[in-house]
Design a protein around this motif. Structure first.
Motif, PDB file in Angstrom:
ATOM      1  N   ARG A  26     -10.319  -6.061  11.706  1.00 44.75           N
ATOM      2  CA  ARG A  26      -8.937  -6.564  10.768  1.00 44.75           C
ATOM      3  C   ARG A  26      -7.895  -5.971  11.426  1.00 44.75           C
ATOM      4  O   ARG A  26      -7.660  -4.792  11.824  1.00 44.75           O
ATOM      5  CB  ARG A  26      -8.909  -6.230   9.321  1.00 44.75           C
ATOM      6  CG  ARG A  26      -8.197  -6.851   8.493  1.00 44.75           C
ATOM      7  CD  ARG A  26      -8.312  -6.544   7.169  1.00 44.75           C
ATOM      8  NE  ARG A  26      -9.380  -7.164   6.625  1.00 44.75           N
ATOM      9  CZ  ARG A  26      -9.770  -7.162   5.440  1.00 44.75           C
ATOM     10  NH1 ARG A  26      -9.295  -6.474   4.193  1.00 44.75           N
ATOM     11  NH2 ARG A  26     -10.926  -7.871   4.949  1.00 44.75           N
ATOM     12  N   ARG A  69      -3.180  -6.916  11.870  1.00 43.13           N
ATOM     13  CA  ARG A  69      -1.868  -7.648  11.579  1.00 43.13           C
ATOM     14  C   ARG A  69      -2.048  -8.994  12.099  1.00 43.13           C
ATOM     15  O   ARG A  69      -2.527  -8.952  13.177  1.00 43.13           O
ATOM     16  CB  ARG A  69      -0.671  -6.860  11.675  1.00 43.13           C
ATOM     17  CG  ARG A  69      -0.486  -5.435  11.094  1.00 43.13           C
ATOM     18  CD  ARG A  69       0.775  -4.776  11.657  1.00 43.13           C
ATOM     19  NE  ARG A  69       1.198  -4.929  13.033  1.00 43.13           N
ATOM     20  CZ  ARG A  69       2.311  -4.258  13.467  1.00 43.13           C
ATOM     21  NH1 ARG A  69       3.190  -3.727  12.613  1.00 43.13           N
ATOM     22  NH2 ARG A  69       2.534  -4.356  14.755  1.00 43.13           N
ATOM     23  N   LYS A  70      -1.527  -9.940  11.340  1.00 42.40           N
ATOM     24  CA  LYS A  70      -1.400 -11.136  11.942  1.00 42.40           C
ATOM     25  C   LYS A  70      -0.808 -11.499  13.169  1.00 42.40           C
ATOM     26  O   LYS A  70      -0.994 -12.107  14.093  1.00 42.40           O
ATOM     27  CB  LYS A  70      -0.853 -12.244  10.945  1.00 42.40           C
ATOM     28  CG  LYS A  70      -0.783 -13.705  11.106  1.00 42.40           C
ATOM     29  CD  LYS A  70      -0.449 -14.541  10.017  1.00 42.40           C
ATOM     30  CE  LYS A  70      -0.606 -16.059  10.473  1.00 42.40           C
ATOM     31  NZ  LYS A  70      -0.063 -16.938   9.258  1.00 42.40           N
ATOM     32  N   VAL A  74      -2.916 -10.472  16.387  1.00 45.62           N
ATOM     33  CA  VAL A  74      -4.022 -11.015  16.824  1.00 45.62           C
ATOM     34  C   VAL A  74      -4.142 -11.484  18.347  1.00 45.62           C
ATOM     35  O   VAL A  74      -5.038 -11.237  19.008  1.00 45.62           O
ATOM     36  CB  VAL A  74      -4.365 -12.333  15.938  1.00 45.62           C
ATOM     37  CG1 VAL A  74      -5.628 -12.996  16.495  1.00 45.62           C
ATOM     38  CG2 VAL A  74      -4.502 -11.912  14.545  1.00 45.62           C
ATOM     39  N   HIS A  92      -5.838 -10.539   6.905  1.00 53.09           N
ATOM     40  CA  HIS A  92      -5.162  -9.616   8.004  1.00 53.09           C
ATOM     41  C   HIS A  92      -4.599  -8.367   7.285  1.00 53.09           C
ATOM     42  O   HIS A  92      -4.222  -8.321   6.086  1.00 53.09           O
ATOM     43  CB  HIS A  92      -4.017 -10.133   8.479  1.00 53.09           C
ATOM     44  CG  HIS A  92      -4.419 -11.377   9.192  1.00 53.09           C
ATOM     45  ND1 HIS A  92      -4.251 -12.804   8.811  1.00 53.09           N
ATOM     46  CD2 HIS A  92      -5.008 -11.594  10.449  1.00 53.09           C
ATOM     47  CE1 HIS A  92      -4.724 -13.541   9.681  1.00 53.09           C
ATOM     48  NE2 HIS A  92      -5.189 -12.981  10.739  1.00 53.09           N
TER      49      HIS A  92
END
Length: 229
Positions: A133, A135-136, A139, A170
Protein backbone atom coordinates in the motif's frame (compact mmCIF):
# COMPACT_ATOMS: atom_id res chain seq x y z
CA UNK A 1 -14.29 26.58 146.85
CA UNK A 2 -16.43 29.63 146.87
CA UNK A 3 -18.46 31.00 144.01
CA UNK A 4 -15.73 33.41 142.94
CA UNK A 5 -13.19 30.64 142.46
CA UNK A 6 -15.66 28.58 140.46
CA UNK A 7 -16.44 31.57 138.26
CA UNK A 8 -12.76 32.23 137.62
CA UNK A 9 -12.11 28.61 136.70
CA UNK A 10 -15.06 28.60 134.33
CA UNK A 11 -13.85 31.80 132.67
CA UNK A 12 -10.33 30.36 132.41
CA UNK A 13 -11.71 27.19 130.76
CA UNK A 14 -13.82 29.27 128.42
CA UNK A 15 -10.77 31.34 127.39
CA UNK A 16 -8.77 28.14 126.85
CA UNK A 17 -11.48 26.54 124.75
CA UNK A 18 -11.93 29.77 122.76
CA UNK A 19 -8.17 30.08 122.22
CA UNK A 20 -7.96 26.44 121.14
CA UNK A 21 -10.92 26.91 118.82
CA UNK A 22 -9.37 30.03 117.33
CA UNK A 23 -6.05 28.24 116.82
CA UNK A 24 -7.86 25.28 115.25
CA UNK A 25 -9.87 27.61 113.05
CA UNK A 26 -6.68 29.42 112.05
CA UNK A 27 -5.01 26.10 111.22
CA UNK A 28 -8.00 25.07 109.15
CA UNK A 29 -7.96 28.43 107.35
CA UNK A 30 -4.23 28.20 106.63
CA UNK A 31 -4.58 24.58 105.47
CA UNK A 32 -7.52 25.49 103.26
CA UNK A 33 -5.59 28.42 101.81
CA UNK A 34 -2.63 26.17 101.07
CA UNK A 35 -4.84 23.53 99.44
CA UNK A 36 -6.61 26.22 97.45
CA UNK A 37 -3.28 27.66 96.25
CA UNK A 38 -1.99 24.19 95.35
CA UNK A 39 -5.17 23.35 93.46
CA UNK A 40 -5.13 26.74 91.76
CA UNK A 41 -1.48 26.21 90.76
CA UNK A 42 -2.31 22.76 89.41
CA UNK A 43 -5.21 24.17 87.40
CA UNK A 44 -3.03 26.97 86.06
CA UNK A 45 -0.28 24.50 85.11
CA UNK A 46 -2.83 22.21 83.49
CA UNK A 47 -4.21 25.10 81.44
CA UNK A 48 -0.69 26.19 80.51
CA UNK A 49 0.11 22.64 79.40
CA UNK A 50 -3.11 22.48 77.39
CA UNK A 51 -2.34 25.82 75.74
CA UNK A 52 1.23 24.69 74.94
CA UNK A 53 -0.08 21.45 73.43
CA UNK A 54 -2.63 23.34 71.35
CA UNK A 55 0.05 25.75 70.18
CA UNK A 56 2.45 22.91 69.31
CA UNK A 57 -0.35 21.13 67.45
CA UNK A 58 -1.22 24.26 65.45
CA UNK A 59 2.48 24.94 64.84
CA UNK A 60 2.90 21.42 63.44
CA UNK A 61 -0.20 21.85 61.28
CA UNK A 62 1.22 25.11 59.92
CA UNK A 63 4.55 23.37 59.17
CA UNK A 64 2.76 20.52 57.44
CA UNK A 65 0.72 22.98 55.34
CA UNK A 66 3.90 24.87 54.45
CA UNK A 67 5.62 21.64 53.35
CA UNK A 68 2.57 20.59 51.32
CA UNK A 69 2.33 24.01 49.65
CA UNK A 70 6.07 24.00 48.92
CA UNK A 71 5.86 20.49 47.50
CA UNK A 72 2.87 21.47 45.33
CA UNK A 73 4.66 24.59 44.08
CA UNK A 74 7.80 22.56 43.39
CA UNK A 75 5.82 19.92 41.48
CA UNK A 76 3.97 22.61 39.54
CA UNK A 77 7.30 24.21 38.60
CA UNK A 78 8.69 20.85 37.52
CA UNK A 79 5.59 20.16 35.44
CA UNK A 80 5.95 23.56 33.76
CA UNK A 81 9.62 22.87 33.00
CA UNK A 82 8.82 19.40 31.63
CA UNK A 83 5.94 20.80 29.57
CA UNK A 84 8.22 23.49 28.14
CA UNK A 85 10.83 20.82 27.32
CA UNK A 86 8.18 18.65 25.66
CA UNK A 87 7.04 21.65 23.60
CA UNK A 88 10.60 22.22 22.37
CA UNK A 89 11.02 18.52 21.53
CA UNK A 90 7.67 18.39 19.73
CA UNK A 91 8.53 21.50 17.75
CA UNK A 92 11.77 19.84 16.69
CA UNK A 93 9.88 16.72 15.60
CA UNK A 94 7.32 18.80 13.70
CA UNK A 95 10.17 20.60 11.96
CA UNK A 96 11.71 17.24 10.99
CA UNK A 97 8.30 16.05 9.73
CA UNK A 98 8.04 19.11 7.48
CA UNK A 99 11.48 18.34 6.07
CA UNK A 100 10.25 14.85 5.16
CA UNK A 101 7.87 16.39 2.65
CA UNK A 102 10.85 17.55 0.61
CA UNK A 103 12.08 13.96 0.20
CA UNK A 104 9.27 12.91 -2.14
CA UNK A 105 9.63 16.08 -4.22
CA UNK A 106 12.96 14.92 -5.63
CA UNK A 107 11.73 12.01 -7.75
CA UNK A 108 15.19 10.60 -8.42
CA UNK A 109 16.10 10.43 -4.73
CA UNK A 110 12.61 9.33 -3.70
CA UNK A 111 12.50 6.56 -6.32
CA UNK A 112 15.68 5.05 -4.89
CA UNK A 113 14.32 5.41 -1.36
CA UNK A 114 11.10 3.65 -2.29
CA UNK A 115 13.01 0.70 -3.69
CA UNK A 116 15.14 0.49 -0.52
CA UNK A 117 12.16 0.54 1.86
CA UNK A 118 10.35 -2.08 -0.25
CA UNK A 119 13.39 -4.38 -0.10
CA UNK A 120 13.75 -3.79 3.64
CA UNK A 121 10.08 -4.62 4.20
CA UNK A 122 10.31 -7.79 2.14
CA UNK A 123 13.34 -8.92 4.17
CA UNK A 124 11.39 -8.40 7.39
CA UNK A 125 8.29 -10.27 6.20
CA UNK A 126 9.98 -13.05 4.18
CA UNK A 127 6.65 -13.88 2.54
CA UNK A 128 6.25 -15.37 -0.97
CA UNK A 129 3.38 -12.97 -1.73
CA UNK A 130 2.63 -9.58 -0.19
CA UNK A 131 0.22 -6.67 -0.46
CA UNK A 132 1.77 -3.22 -0.88
CA UNK A 133 0.00 0.00 0.00
CA UNK A 134 1.33 3.44 -0.94
CA UNK A 135 0.08 6.95 -1.67
CA UNK A 136 -1.94 7.27 -4.86
CA UNK A 137 0.59 9.73 -6.30
CA UNK A 138 3.40 7.24 -5.63
CA UNK A 139 1.88 4.32 -7.55
CA UNK A 140 3.80 5.05 -10.83
CA UNK A 141 7.12 5.34 -8.96
CA UNK A 142 6.43 2.16 -6.98
CA UNK A 143 5.56 0.25 -10.16
CA UNK A 144 8.80 1.45 -11.76
CA UNK A 145 10.97 -0.05 -8.96
CA UNK A 146 9.03 -3.24 -8.15
CA UNK A 147 11.00 -5.58 -10.42
CA UNK A 148 14.38 -4.36 -9.25
CA UNK A 149 13.22 -4.48 -5.62
CA UNK A 150 12.02 -8.08 -6.00
CA UNK A 151 15.28 -9.15 -7.64
CA UNK A 152 17.39 -7.44 -4.96
CA UNK A 153 15.37 -9.09 -2.20
CA UNK A 154 15.57 -12.53 -3.86
CA UNK A 155 19.34 -12.15 -4.19
CA UNK A 156 19.75 -11.09 -0.55
CA UNK A 157 17.81 -13.95 1.04
CA UNK A 158 18.38 -16.51 -1.71
CA UNK A 159 14.71 -17.17 -2.58
CA UNK A 160 12.45 -16.78 -5.59
CA UNK A 161 11.24 -13.24 -6.26
CA UNK A 162 7.97 -12.69 -4.35
CA UNK A 163 4.66 -11.65 -5.78
CA UNK A 164 3.81 -8.04 -4.91
CA UNK A 165 0.25 -6.81 -5.32
CA UNK A 166 -0.40 -3.08 -5.13
CA UNK A 167 -3.44 -2.38 -2.97
CA UNK A 168 -6.36 -0.47 -4.46
CA UNK A 169 -6.69 1.31 -1.09
CA UNK A 170 -4.05 4.01 -0.79
CA UNK A 171 -2.21 5.73 2.04
CA UNK A 172 -3.26 9.34 2.81
CA UNK A 173 -1.70 12.08 0.73
CA UNK A 174 0.86 14.57 2.01
CA UNK A 175 -0.53 17.30 4.30
CA UNK A 176 -1.86 20.41 2.60
CA UNK A 177 -3.52 23.70 3.51
CA UNK A 178 -6.88 22.14 2.66
CA UNK A 179 -6.25 19.08 4.88
CA UNK A 180 -3.95 20.40 7.62
CA UNK A 181 -5.53 18.42 10.48
CA UNK A 182 -6.59 15.20 8.74
CA UNK A 183 -4.57 11.98 8.32
CA UNK A 184 -1.53 12.32 6.06
CA UNK A 185 1.50 10.40 4.86
CA UNK A 186 4.84 11.90 3.82
CA UNK A 187 5.77 8.90 1.70
CA UNK A 188 7.02 5.31 1.89
CA UNK A 189 5.03 2.08 1.90
CA UNK A 190 3.15 -0.36 4.09
CA UNK A 191 3.62 -4.02 3.17
CA UNK A 192 1.61 -6.89 4.63
CA UNK A 193 1.26 -10.62 4.20
CA UNK A 194 -1.69 -11.65 2.04
CA UNK A 195 -3.69 -12.70 5.14
CA UNK A 196 -2.93 -9.36 6.81
CA UNK A 197 -1.49 -11.00 9.95
CA UNK A 198 2.00 -9.57 9.46
CA UNK A 199 2.37 -5.87 8.67
CA UNK A 200 5.50 -3.82 8.11
CA UNK A 201 4.81 -0.10 8.27
CA UNK A 202 7.71 1.52 6.44
CA UNK A 203 6.36 5.00 5.78
CA UNK A 204 8.62 8.00 6.24
CA UNK A 205 6.46 9.14 9.14
CA UNK A 206 6.76 5.76 10.90
CA UNK A 207 10.52 5.74 10.36
CA UNK A 208 10.74 9.25 11.82
CA UNK A 209 8.78 8.10 14.91
CA UNK A 210 11.11 5.13 15.43
CA UNK A 211 14.28 7.16 14.92
CA UNK A 212 13.04 10.04 17.06
CA UNK A 213 12.00 7.80 19.97
CA UNK A 214 15.30 5.94 19.80
CA UNK A 215 17.29 9.16 19.86
CA UNK A 216 15.01 10.98 22.32
CA UNK A 217 17.36 10.60 25.36
CA UNK A 218 20.25 11.99 23.32
CA UNK A 219 18.08 14.81 21.98
CA UNK A 220 16.97 15.78 25.49
CA UNK A 221 20.54 15.64 26.77
CA UNK A 222 21.71 17.82 23.89
CA UNK A 223 18.87 20.32 24.38
CA UNK A 224 18.63 20.42 28.18
CA UNK A 225 21.93 19.04 29.44
CA UNK A 226 20.43 15.99 31.13
CA UNK A 227 19.02 12.63 30.22
CA UNK A 228 15.32 12.41 30.95
CA UNK A 229 14.23 9.34 32.86
Amino acid sequence: MNDGDVSRQIQQMVRFIRQEAEEKANDISVSAEEEFNIEKLQLVEAEKKKIRQEYEKKEKQVEVRKKIEYSMQLNASRIKVLQAQDDVVNEMKESAAKELLNVSRDHHVYRTLLKDVIVQSLVRLKEPAVLLRCRKDDVPLVESVLDSAKEEYASKVNVHPPEIFIDNVHLPSAPSHHNAHGPFCSGGVVIASRDGKIVCENTLDARLDVAFNKKLPEIRKWLFGQVAA
